[in-house]
Motif scaffolding. Structure first.
Motif, PDB file in Angstrom:
ATOM      1  N   ASP A 114       0.733  -1.325  -0.004  1.00  0.00           N
ATOM      2  CA  ASP A 114       0.174   0.124  -0.010  1.00  0.00           C
ATOM      3  C   ASP A 114       0.875   1.638  -0.358  1.00  0.00           C
ATOM      4  O   ASP A 114       2.041   1.296  -0.127  1.00  0.00           O
ATOM      5  N   GLY A 115       0.216   2.066   0.068  1.00  0.00           N
ATOM      6  CA  GLY A 115       0.939   3.366  -0.177  1.00  0.00           C
ATOM      7  C   GLY A 115       1.900   3.720  -1.263  1.00  0.00           C
ATOM      8  O   GLY A 115       1.271   3.293  -2.075  1.00  0.00           O
ATOM      9  N   PHE A 116       3.296   4.785  -1.297  1.00  0.00           N
ATOM     10  CA  PHE A 116       3.526   5.043  -2.761  1.00  0.00           C
ATOM     11  C   PHE A 116       4.970   5.508  -2.291  1.00  0.00           C
ATOM     12  O   PHE A 116       5.183   5.319  -0.855  1.00  0.00           O
ATOM     13  N   ILE A 117       5.463   5.414  -3.265  1.00  0.00           N
ATOM     14  CA  ILE A 117       7.101   6.099  -3.145  1.00  0.00           C
ATOM     15  C   ILE A 117       7.204   7.419  -2.022  1.00  0.00           C
ATOM     16  O   ILE A 117       6.490   8.287  -1.181  1.00  0.00           O
ATOM     17  N   GLY A 118       8.336   6.793  -1.293  1.00  0.00           N
ATOM     18  CA  GLY A 118       8.471   7.151  -0.503  1.00  0.00           C
ATOM     19  C   GLY A 118       8.236   6.421   0.929  1.00  0.00           C
ATOM     20  O   GLY A 118       8.682   6.810   2.379  1.00  0.00           O
ATOM     21  N   TYR A 120       5.174 -11.420 -21.330  1.00  0.00           N
ATOM     22  CA  TYR A 120       5.527 -12.443 -21.102  1.00  0.00           C
ATOM     23  C   TYR A 120       6.186 -12.888 -20.008  1.00  0.00           C
ATOM     24  O   TYR A 120       6.719 -13.454 -19.040  1.00  0.00           O
ATOM     25  N   GLY A 121       5.545 -11.831 -18.664  1.00  0.00           N
ATOM     26  CA  GLY A 121       5.706 -12.026 -17.734  1.00  0.00           C
ATOM     27  C   GLY A 121       6.707 -11.158 -16.935  1.00  0.00           C
ATOM     28  O   GLY A 121       6.968 -11.167 -15.601  1.00  0.00           O
ATOM     29  N   PHE A 122       7.577 -10.512 -17.924  1.00  0.00           N
ATOM     30  CA  PHE A 122       8.560  -9.627 -17.405  1.00  0.00           C
ATOM     31  C   PHE A 122       8.080  -8.009 -17.085  1.00  0.00           C
ATOM     32  O   PHE A 122       7.445  -7.797 -17.813  1.00  0.00           O
ATOM     33  N   PHE A 123       8.849  -7.946 -16.161  1.00  0.00           N
ATOM     34  CA  PHE A 123       8.496  -6.943 -16.159  1.00  0.00           C
ATOM     35  C   PHE A 123       8.777  -5.446 -16.447  1.00  0.00           C
ATOM     36  O   PHE A 123      10.091  -5.373 -17.399  1.00  0.00           O
ATOM     37  N   ALA A 124       7.941  -4.608 -16.798  1.00  0.00           N
ATOM     38  CA  ALA A 124       8.752  -3.350 -17.229  1.00  0.00           C
ATOM     39  C   ALA A 124       9.080  -2.342 -16.957  1.00  0.00           C
ATOM     40  O   ALA A 124       8.659  -1.448 -16.611  1.00  0.00           O
ATOM     41  N   GLU A 125      10.437  -2.169 -17.975  1.00  0.00           N
ATOM     42  CA  GLU A 125      10.908  -0.413 -17.805  1.00  0.00           C
ATOM     43  C   GLU A 125      10.637   0.546 -17.981  1.00  0.00           C
ATOM     44  O   GLU A 125       8.960   0.352 -18.343  1.00  0.00           O
ATOM     45  N   ALA A 126      10.669   1.537 -16.822  1.00  0.00           N
ATOM     46  CA  ALA A 126       9.985   2.885 -17.781  1.00  0.00           C
ATOM     47  C   ALA A 126      10.119   3.490 -19.126  1.00  0.00           C
ATOM     48  O   ALA A 126       9.326   3.738 -19.318  1.00  0.00           O
ATOM     49  N   HIS A 127      10.987   3.364 -19.761  1.00  0.00           N
ATOM     50  CA  HIS A 127      12.335   3.458 -20.422  1.00  0.00           C
ATOM     51  C   HIS A 127      13.007   2.332 -21.478  1.00  0.00           C
ATOM     52  O   HIS A 127      13.790   1.819 -20.981  1.00  0.00           O
ATOM     53  N   PRO A 128      12.623   1.909 -22.586  1.00  0.00           N
ATOM     54  CA  PRO A 128      13.593   0.597 -23.045  1.00  0.00           C
ATOM     55  C   PRO A 128      15.073   1.197 -23.304  1.00  0.00           C
ATOM     56  O   PRO A 128      15.694   0.442 -23.121  1.00  0.00           O
ATOM     57  N   LYS A 129      14.810   2.104 -23.339  1.00  0.00           N
ATOM     58  CA  LYS A 129      16.754   2.925 -23.687  1.00  0.00           C
ATOM     59  C   LYS A 129      17.062   3.672 -22.919  1.00  0.00           C
ATOM     60  O   LYS A 129      18.093   3.760 -21.958  1.00  0.00           O
ATOM     61  N   LEU A 130      16.476   4.600 -22.303  1.00  0.00           N
ATOM     62  CA  LEU A 130      16.920   6.119 -20.839  1.00  0.00           C
ATOM     63  C   LEU A 130      16.954   5.267 -19.532  1.00  0.00           C
ATOM     64  O   LEU A 130      17.321   6.075 -18.709  1.00  0.00           O
ATOM     65  N   ARG A 131      15.823   4.647 -19.638  1.00  0.00           N
ATOM     66  CA  ARG A 131      15.071   4.179 -17.894  1.00  0.00           C
ATOM     67  C   ARG A 131      14.888   2.875 -17.708  1.00  0.00           C
ATOM     68  O   ARG A 131      14.174   2.611 -17.657  1.00  0.00           O
ATOM     69  N   VAL A 166      16.188   0.370 -15.551  1.00  0.00           N
ATOM     70  CA  VAL A 166      16.363   0.365 -13.715  1.00  0.00           C
ATOM     71  C   VAL A 166      14.782   0.447 -13.058  1.00  0.00           C
ATOM     72  O   VAL A 166      14.617   0.375 -12.330  1.00  0.00           O
ATOM     73  N   GLU A 167      14.250   1.903 -14.176  1.00  0.00           N
ATOM     74  CA  GLU A 167      12.850   2.284 -13.205  1.00  0.00           C
ATOM     75  C   GLU A 167      11.756   1.714 -13.464  1.00  0.00           C
ATOM     76  O   GLU A 167      11.626   1.042 -14.918  1.00  0.00           O
ATOM     77  N   THR A 168      10.694   1.384 -13.016  1.00  0.00           N
ATOM     78  CA  THR A 168       9.691   1.530 -13.517  1.00  0.00           C
ATOM     79  C   THR A 168       7.881   2.441 -13.895  1.00  0.00           C
ATOM     80  O   THR A 168       8.854   2.789 -12.884  1.00  0.00           O
ATOM     81  N   ASN A 169       7.232   2.396 -14.393  1.00  0.00           N
ATOM     82  CA  ASN A 169       6.551   3.230 -14.700  1.00  0.00           C
ATOM     83  C   ASN A 169       5.831   3.870 -12.760  1.00  0.00           C
ATOM     84  O   ASN A 169       4.913   4.635 -13.444  1.00  0.00           O
ATOM     85  N   THR A 170       6.088   2.460 -12.667  1.00  0.00           N
ATOM     86  CA  THR A 170       5.897   3.059 -11.256  1.00  0.00           C
ATOM     87  C   THR A 170       5.859   3.823 -10.435  1.00  0.00           C
ATOM     88  O   THR A 170       8.078   3.128  -9.367  1.00  0.00           O
ATOM     89  N   ALA A 171       6.175   5.372  -9.666  1.00  0.00           N
ATOM     90  CA  ALA A 171       7.299   5.813  -8.588  1.00  0.00           C
ATOM     91  C   ALA A 171       7.890   5.117  -7.379  1.00  0.00           C
ATOM     92  O   ALA A 171       7.189   4.617  -7.031  1.00  0.00           O
ATOM     93  N   GLY A 172       9.324   5.264  -7.369  1.00  0.00           N
ATOM     94  CA  GLY A 172       9.670   4.423  -6.228  1.00  0.00           C
ATOM     95  C   GLY A 172       9.434   2.810  -6.543  1.00  0.00           C
ATOM     96  O   GLY A 172      10.711   2.149  -5.549  1.00  0.00           O
ATOM     97  N   ILE A 173       9.374   2.578  -7.778  1.00  0.00           N
ATOM     98  CA  ILE A 173       9.654   1.056  -7.505  1.00  0.00           C
ATOM     99  C   ILE A 173      10.830   0.808  -9.030  1.00  0.00           C
ATOM    100  O   ILE A 173      10.410   1.117  -9.576  1.00  0.00           O
ATOM    101  N   PHE A 174      11.987  -0.127  -8.568  1.00  0.00           N
ATOM    102  CA  PHE A 174      12.584   0.039  -9.394  1.00  0.00           C
ATOM    103  C   PHE A 174      13.704  -1.626  -9.716  1.00  0.00           C
ATOM    104  O   PHE A 174      12.885  -2.930  -9.606  1.00  0.00           O
ATOM    105  N   LEU A 175      14.015  -1.935 -10.595  1.00  0.00           N
ATOM    106  CA  LEU A 175      14.153  -3.729 -11.758  1.00  0.00           C
ATOM    107  C   LEU A 175      15.803  -3.677 -11.201  1.00  0.00           C
ATOM    108  O   LEU A 175      16.555  -2.713 -11.570  1.00  0.00           O
ATOM    109  N   ALA A 176      16.106  -5.442 -11.369  1.00  0.00           N
ATOM    110  CA  ALA A 176      17.756  -4.870 -11.343  1.00  0.00           C
ATOM    111  C   ALA A 176      17.201  -7.095 -11.816  1.00  0.00           C
ATOM    112  O   ALA A 176      16.911  -7.828 -11.140  1.00  0.00           O
TER     113      ALA A 176
END
Lengths: 663, 145, 266
Positions: free
Chosen positions: A221-225, A517-528, A530-540
């Motif tokens: 629940d909640g949001f970034i931070g 395919y169930g892989f998590f989506a990055e915010a931008h394929p080239k420039l972002r 490690v981030e997702t479109n959900t603020a505060g949640i990152f990918l590695a």
């Protein structure tokens, strides 16, 4: 009256070749309220932005429309530029002339007219724009990493070394992930566990890292931070404070024939077990499904044997809710299994195995102690066929993408086999050899030239069993498609890398996007990446796409850097695109009727009750109020409100009405 | 030869899915018919049915309302509320005799660039075949505006 | 009826309520609302088959709230409206004494909980004539329906009697009167009439008590109640929810199920 400036970008040829930008700029000059309209080659460039800033000052503009690429691309860029010229950044809007116009339509009058229409819509919107100011929200400076493989461990270490607390959640009883299952890693042939276990121990001992193994994230629940994450600590059936990891329970457990997940079904384990000897934490877990006591009520040998009395059969799962500021997903991947291949026997043949199973055979701590023995009869395989691209790059199998790591690990497997069975014959059926990393191609050349692995370019149409041998029917396309039949003792399929089980479910729990395919989506394929479109949640790592270890580690450090950056301020500045319930002077106070039909519409529980009191303390009415720290700006409440007492800053009723009425 | 009727299509799309999907259509350079004018909102939950009415008022022959697939809403549940709203709105409009073949509701995700183009083309062709929405225009024209 | 009159006098004499709201004989055989503020004014109250108006509409008015606690002679439509108003926090629990009349039965209810339990035992059905008309509309083609409503709405003159008679139209700043932005044109031309009724229907979807007052109030006989009935029945069919049942808000358009079924979204 508004003083609006319209800046039409050519974007080089991207817009300019299809849309008549000069004409569009001219058409916009005629819109009432527009006092300045020009076109320019590259608005986002330094000179472009400076030109815009000068124009704002010279013509005293109070609103700007940049007609260029998608606002999802450059809205922040231009908002920053505009605020540099002294006007509120939210007085700037973008018209999408590129992704939504020049790139999708043919050159012509209709396209130019559409461009002018799109700009006009935003001009009318800007006339109703209001200056907005960022909202400040406190940040909980604790991160959560979901997934304890090499990626998750790296993220946790980097954030912890950056001075912040980290909670590392791992669903299996030990951290380590797939890398702990590997025998040796390419291109160095380093022993995988030897390089991983020091990191695992460092993560376990780091004062800033809290390990929650055998645990899963249940609710976010909640949001970034300001996330509130509920984690289910599954019951190990153990008092961890008393357990010393002596292993006596495992030695004495009478139930020894359970198929071992760590060894990919090639070995067995006991009901009370640690997944592998170097497990961190080195505390066992009772497998409730297979334990004799849970099935029949008899046994409890482990409890009797335990010198510290740490076994707790009645222990229940525990739900823990934590305050978290940022989340990093590092949940890794899974391999397609051999039963997905009807042409190779539906996984019925014990000697047709996948890459991970081969790793366990080759591993010194595996079910055969690293001796090459084929699973069916334990005999040494004299001829092994490795099939690359099993399932990958194959639309019929639902996996059109390349799994990236298989060419390299197939070469590695062939080399390992040859190192162990000097007289053995190794064949690799391949489509292409993708060895793009540092020292990678040299590695593959070594397999071919030094270890005499025979590479055949072609696919295998069928494998069947005959007289204890596996008949592999392939083709050699470099010899004109000539059929090649090999009588093999063992076949290793380099099966496709797929998203982990239940990754979709996890993505939905975190409100993160994922692809088909169930892989998590990055915010931008080239420039972002490690981030997702959900603020505060990152990918590695591989949860985003197939990935090898060096890339996973690099991406993990990238994600950690983002988290440390987020935590570098005590307060987070939030975009002011939030809903607001109007307030007016007495005796009206608000057009809100206090019906609270809106409350159910809010996914973030951002709608609160505010009591309006008279001077003597008497409650006159209870009205709705939106918590600007929680509101995410979806606007569902706005559409639900009958009186339109709620409005959304940035997408207000006046703005949208103006946009609509100009079409 | 008489000028072929070109329908006016207004589209309300959510920022996170369909707008991004339409961006992907552009990035992939997939071409589609240019009749559509896209209006961006943060979420389909924001889309008021009164906006659809205004679009018809302003002469739209066809309307597209599109957002994230169920379960994938960037704001968790905006599209679920929108879905309910549309189910009721559609029935009400049908009872009043509005030609609901002209209003298309869809889920297009940020990864479905090709699908957006396909949808726009299908809707444009469909509405072109239905012709201009004269019945509604007559109502508008019967007023002072 | 005697029981109602007796109780009404009692409540006023004891000072438990400041007024009793019921029906009285009007002109031309029509029943009109009657506020009895003294026991002697109670005798004017009548109750028969021609009493139909939904009296809950007065419960949200300032003038009535200023009086203090009032008792309302509540027929089924009024009962449902009262509980819905409580769910929407327009009436506080205990602000209204409900003299619930169902046929010959009189039950006095004092709380939202009591009213909810009472309503749980009652069934609600549309009038046969309305049902038949709705079925007739359903069977028409799109063009025929359009023609039907254009014909009916051509008589509309934006008198707002429908809005004024509806207990659920309590908003003091109605969207229809808003001119910044003006979503719905105020004028009574074809567009203004069409949009007003469309938006009103949507505002009532999930909140309509199916009392029929709006249709009865219309001076030019437009069956506007059919629109809101249709929306309410749609909500019930699609989502199983109904207005005027629960003391706690159960509004279909601010709740959802992840598997709400529809077949038209592409």
């Amino acid at each position: 009256m508004s003083r609006i400036g319209v800046f039409t970008c050519h974007c080089g040829e991207n817009i300019g070749a299809t849309v008549d930008c000069a004409k569009v700029a001219e058409m916009c000059r005629a819109i009432p309220g527009v006092v300045h309209s020009v076109d320019y080659k590259y608005m986002c460039s330094d000179p472009g932005q400076r030109m815009m800033q000068e124009a704002i000052r010279e013509h005293q503009l109070d609103g700007v429309v940049v007609a260029a690429c998608s606002p999802r691309m450059h809205e922040p860029t231009f908002r920053r530029a505009v605020s540099g010229a002294g006007i509120n950044p939210y007085m700037c809007e973008m018209a999408n002339l590129r992704e939504h116009c020049s790139w999708v339509h043919e050159k012509g009058e209709a396209t130019t007219n559409k461009a002018a229409d799109l700009i006009r819509v935003l001009v009318e919107k800007v006339k109703h724009n209001e200056p907005l100011h960022p909202i400040k929200v406190p940040v909980t400076r604790t991160a959560m990493v979901i997934g304890g493989g090499v990626g998750g461990i790296q993220v946790a270490l980097d954030i912890a070394n950056g001075g912040h607390k980290v909670v590392l959640v791992e669903k299996s009883p030990s951290i380590g992930g797939h890398m702990s299952q590997l025998s040796e890693t390419f291109p160095t042939l380093d022993c995988s566990q030897c390089i991983l276990t020091p990191r695992m121990v460092e993560a376990a001992q780091h004062p800033n890292i809290t390990l929650m193994t055998y645990s899963e994230v249940e609710k976010v629940d909640g949001f970034i931070g300001n996330f509130k994450v509920t984690v289910r600590k599954k019951a190990r059936k153990l008092d961890e404070k008393l357990c010393t990891g002596c292993g006596l329970c495992i030695q004495k457990c009478p139930n020894k024939k359970i198929s071992d997940e760590f060894n990919e079904g090639l070995g067995t384990r006991t009901a009370i077990y640690v997944p592998f000897p170097q497990a961190v934490p080195n505390k066992p877990v009772i497998d409730m499904k297979n334990c004799t006591f849970y099935k029949t009520g008899k046994c409890k040998v482990c409890e009797k044997m335990c010198p510290t009395g740490a076994i707790r059969f009645e222990q229940e799962d525990e739900l823990v809710t934590l305050d978290i500021g940022a989340i990093v997903l590092a949940t890794g991947f899974k391999l397609m299994k051999t039963d997905a291949f009807p042409e190779y026997g539906y996984g019925k043949h014990k000697d047709i195995i996948d890459g991970m199973q081969f790793e366990r055979l080759a591993s010194a701590s595996g079910p055969t102690s690293g001796v090459m023995k084929r699973p069916s009869d334990g005999k040494e395989p004299k001829t092994v066929v490795f099939i690359a691209c099993s399932g990958s790059r194959d639309r019929a199998k639902g996996v059109p993408y390349c799994s990236k790591i298989c060419c390299m690990y197939t070469a590695k497997h062939a080399m390992l086999y040859k190192h162990k069975v000097h007289s053995g014959k190794a064949y690799v059926f391949y489509m292409d050899i993708r060895a793009a990393g540092k020292d990678y191609d040299e590695f593959v050349r070594r397999a071919i030239e030094e270890d005499e692995v025979k590479y055949i370019r072609g696919r295998v149409s069928r494998i069947y069993e005959e007289d204890g041998k596996l008949i592999v029917m392939g083709a050699d396309t470099l010899m004109g498609g000539e059929p090649v039949v090999i009588k093999a003792d063992m076949v290793v399929l380099a099966t496709a890398v797929q998203s982990n089980d239940r990754s979709e479910e996890l993505a939905q729990t975190l409100h993160v996007s994922y692809d088909s395919y169930g892989f998590f989506a990055e915010a931008h394929p080239k420039l972002r990446p490690v981030e997702t479109n959900t603020a505060g949640i990152f990918l590695a790592g591989a949860c985003q796409a197939p990935r090898d270890i060096p890339e996973t580690v690099a991406q993990a450090s990238g994600a950690a850097a983002k988290v440390v950056g987020l935590f570098s301020n005590e307060e987070l500045t939030r975009e002011p695109i939030v809903a607001v319930v109007n307030r007016q002077a007495a005796p009206v106070y608000s057009t809100c009727t206090g019906c609270f039909l809106c409350q159910g519409a809010c996914p973030y529980q951002a709608i609160e009750q505010e009591e309006i009191k008279a001077r003597d303390g008497q409650i006159l009415m209870t009205l709705a109020r939106i918590n600007p720290g929680l509101c995410q700006g979806c606007g569902t409440c706005v559409a639900t409100c009958r009186t339109k007492a709620i409005d959304l800053q940035g997408f207000s009723n006046e703005q949208l009405y103006a946009e609509l009425m100009t079409l | 030869m008489a000028e072929q009727f070109e329908p006016k299509i207004t589209a309300f799309v959510c920022n996170w899915c369909t707008y991004a999907g339409a961006d992907l259509t552009g990035t992939s350079r997939i071409k589609y018919q240019s009749n559509v004018r896209v209006l961006r909102v943060p979420c389909t939950g924001r889309i008021d049915y009164m906006m659809v009415l205004k679009a018809l008022h302003k002469g739209a022959d066809g309307i597209i309302v599109s957002g994230c697939h169920p379960n994938d809403c960037h704001y968790t549940s905006g599209n679920y509320h929108a879905r309910r709203r549309w189910m009721v709105f559609k029935k009400m409009m049908e009872v009043m005799g509005v030609d609901m073949r002209r209003i298309t509701f869809s889920w297009v995700s940020a990864a479905e660039g090709a699908r957006w183009a396909q949808l726009v083309n299908e809707v444009t062709d469909q509405v072109r075949a239905l012709g201009p929405y004269t019945a509604f225009r007559q109502v508008v024209g019967a007023g002072v505006e | 009826m005697e029981a109602v009159i007796r109780r009404a006098k009692e409540l006023l004499e004891k000072g438990e309520v400041k007024a009793v709201l019921g029906y009285a004989q009007g002109t031309g055989g029509v029943r009109r609302p009657h506020f009895a503020k003294r026991p002697d004014q109670v005798d004017k109250l009548v109750l028969d088959a021609t009493c139909a108006q939904n009296l809950a509409v007065y419960a949200t008015k300032h003038e009535v709230k200023k009086l203090g606690k009032v008792a309302i002679v509540a027929l089924p439509g009024t009962q449902r409206a009262l509980i819905q108003l409580m769910a929407e926090r327009q009436i506080r629990d205990g602000e209204v004494a409900i003299l619930a009349v169902d046929g010959a039965e009189l039950k006095e209810l004092d709380s939202a909980q009591g009213l909810e339990e009472h309503l749980a035992l009652k069934t609600q059905a549309l009038d046969a004539k309305d049902k038949a008309k709705l079925a007739e509309l359903e069977a028409m083609s799109t063009e025929a329906r359009w023609a039907y409503w254009q014909e009916e709405l051509s008589r509309c003159m934006k008198c707002y009697a429908c809005r004024n008679s509806c207990p659920m139209c309590y908003c003091e700043h109605c969207t229809m009167d808003c001119n910044r932005p003006q979503w719905v044109p105020v004028a009574s031309h074809a567009l203004g009439n069409l949009e007003y009724h469309m938006v009103r229907t949507m505002h009532l979807a999930g909140r309509c008590l199916e009392c029929g007052d709006c249709g009865r109030a219309c001076p030019v006989g437009i069956p506007v109640h059919l629109l809101t009935f249709s929306a309410e029945e749609t909500i019930h069919e699609l989502f199983g929810q109904r207005a005027g049942r629960k003391a706690k808000l159960d509004y279909a358009l601010s709740t959802f199920k992840t598997d709400d079924k529809e077949s038209f979204i592409r």
